[in-house]
Motif scaffolding. Structure first.
Motif, mmCIF file in Angstrom:
data_model
loop_
_atom_site.group_PDB
_atom_site.id
_atom_site.type_symbol
_atom_site.label_atom_id
_atom_site.label_comp_id
_atom_site.label_asym_id
_atom_site.label_seq_id
_atom_site.Cartn_x
_atom_site.Cartn_y
_atom_site.Cartn_z
ATOM 1 N N GLY A 1 0.770 -1.331 0.015
ATOM 2 C CA GLY A 1 -0.098 0.234 0.028
ATOM 3 C C GLY A 1 0.907 1.325 0.020
ATOM 4 N N LEU A 2 1.938 1.058 0.591
ATOM 5 C CA LEU A 2 3.137 2.399 0.411
ATOM 6 C C LEU A 2 4.070 2.517 -0.927
ATOM 7 N N ARG A 3 3.721 1.279 -1.728
ATOM 8 C CA ARG A 3 4.673 1.496 -2.914
ATOM 9 C C ARG A 3 4.675 2.948 -3.595
ATOM 10 N N ASP A 4 3.504 3.288 -4.108
ATOM 11 C CA ASP A 4 3.502 4.394 -4.962
ATOM 12 C C ASP A 4 4.018 5.751 -4.017
ATOM 13 N N GLN B 1 8.264 -6.712 -6.213
ATOM 14 C CA GLN B 1 6.932 -6.593 -5.787
ATOM 15 C C GLN B 1 6.333 -8.078 -5.231
ATOM 16 N N GLY B 2 6.127 -8.311 -3.831
ATOM 17 C CA GLY B 2 5.473 -9.538 -3.790
ATOM 18 C C GLY B 2 4.110 -9.615 -3.509
ATOM 19 N N ILE C 1 9.921 -3.811 -2.558
ATOM 20 C CA ILE C 1 10.998 -3.478 -2.275
ATOM 21 C C ILE C 1 11.321 -2.521 -3.320
ATOM 22 N N THR C 2 11.785 -1.124 -2.900
ATOM 23 C CA THR C 2 12.167 -0.145 -3.575
ATOM 24 C C THR C 2 13.661 0.378 -3.377
#
Length: 201
Positions: free
Chosen positions: A168-171, A189-190, A195-196
């Motif tokens: 939910g925090l990836r963007d 992305q799992g 992981i960024t």
């Protein structure tokens, strides 16, 4: 007068004991001691384990583990990057106490642990080639930005900053990394975590 259930009292005595477990990280075991009240006390959390699988550790890296908990990211960096110095920081004094214990217990002489709210207490002259964080979903956006801005100032040119967050925090991570670093790379992305990475250019 109310009587507390004796079973509950008996259990609570056990809950005050340290929790100890051995778990493999990147194919080699670590011994951990933890306690109730710090994150994921009974076993390593899936987000941190996923992150460690995708970090490109270099033998000479000097790393910082931002929000170290009882220490797994910084401990792994200390083991995988034997020629570097590794700093583990957390704003929770209980986490710091257990991270220190775990570094000692596993013979990691190139790791140090300190209490710090983000980078606030870290020596401003100290520079890092690797920053790692399992960013808490509950931290405010302001806190996230302070972590990124302070990390940017503490990083050498070419240094990498890896984070694992819930999906939910990836963007938000992509946007904030791009704002601060000018780049953002989704490494993996799992089902639950992403992981960024950003690089200081």
């Amino acid at each position: 007068m109310h009587q507390i259930d004796p079973d509950l009292l008996a259990k609570s005595k056990h809950w005050r004991d340290d929790i100890t477990f051995r778990q493999e990280v990147l194919g080699k075991p670590f011994d951990f001691t933890s306690t109730w009240g710090i994150f994921s006390p009974e076993k390593l959390d899936d987000g941190s384990l996923m992150l460690l699988d995708y970090i490109d550790f270099q033998a000479d890296d000097n790393s910082i583990d931002l929000g170290c908990g009882y220490g797994v990211l910084g401990m792994t960096a200390a083991r995988e990057c034997p020629n570097g110095q590794h700093l583990l920081i957390d704003k929770d004094f209980v986490a710091v106490e257990y991270a220190k214990l775990n570094c000692q217990k596993n013979g990691l002489n190139n790791a140090e642990v300190m209490l710090s709210n983000g980078f606030y207490h870290v020596d401003k002259n100290r520079k890092f080639s690797l920053v790692m964080s399992n960013l808490p979903a509950k931290a405010s956006k302001e806190q996230h930005y302070l972590y990124l801005l302070d990390a940017y100032n503490a990083m050498e040119t070419g240094a990498r900053f890896y984070v694992v967050t819930i999906n939910g925090l990836r963007d938000f991570m992509k946007r904030s990394f791009t704002e601060v670093f000018g780049n953002s790379d989704k490494i993996k992305q799992g089902k639950t975590y992403t992981i960024t990475m950003a690089v200081k250019e």
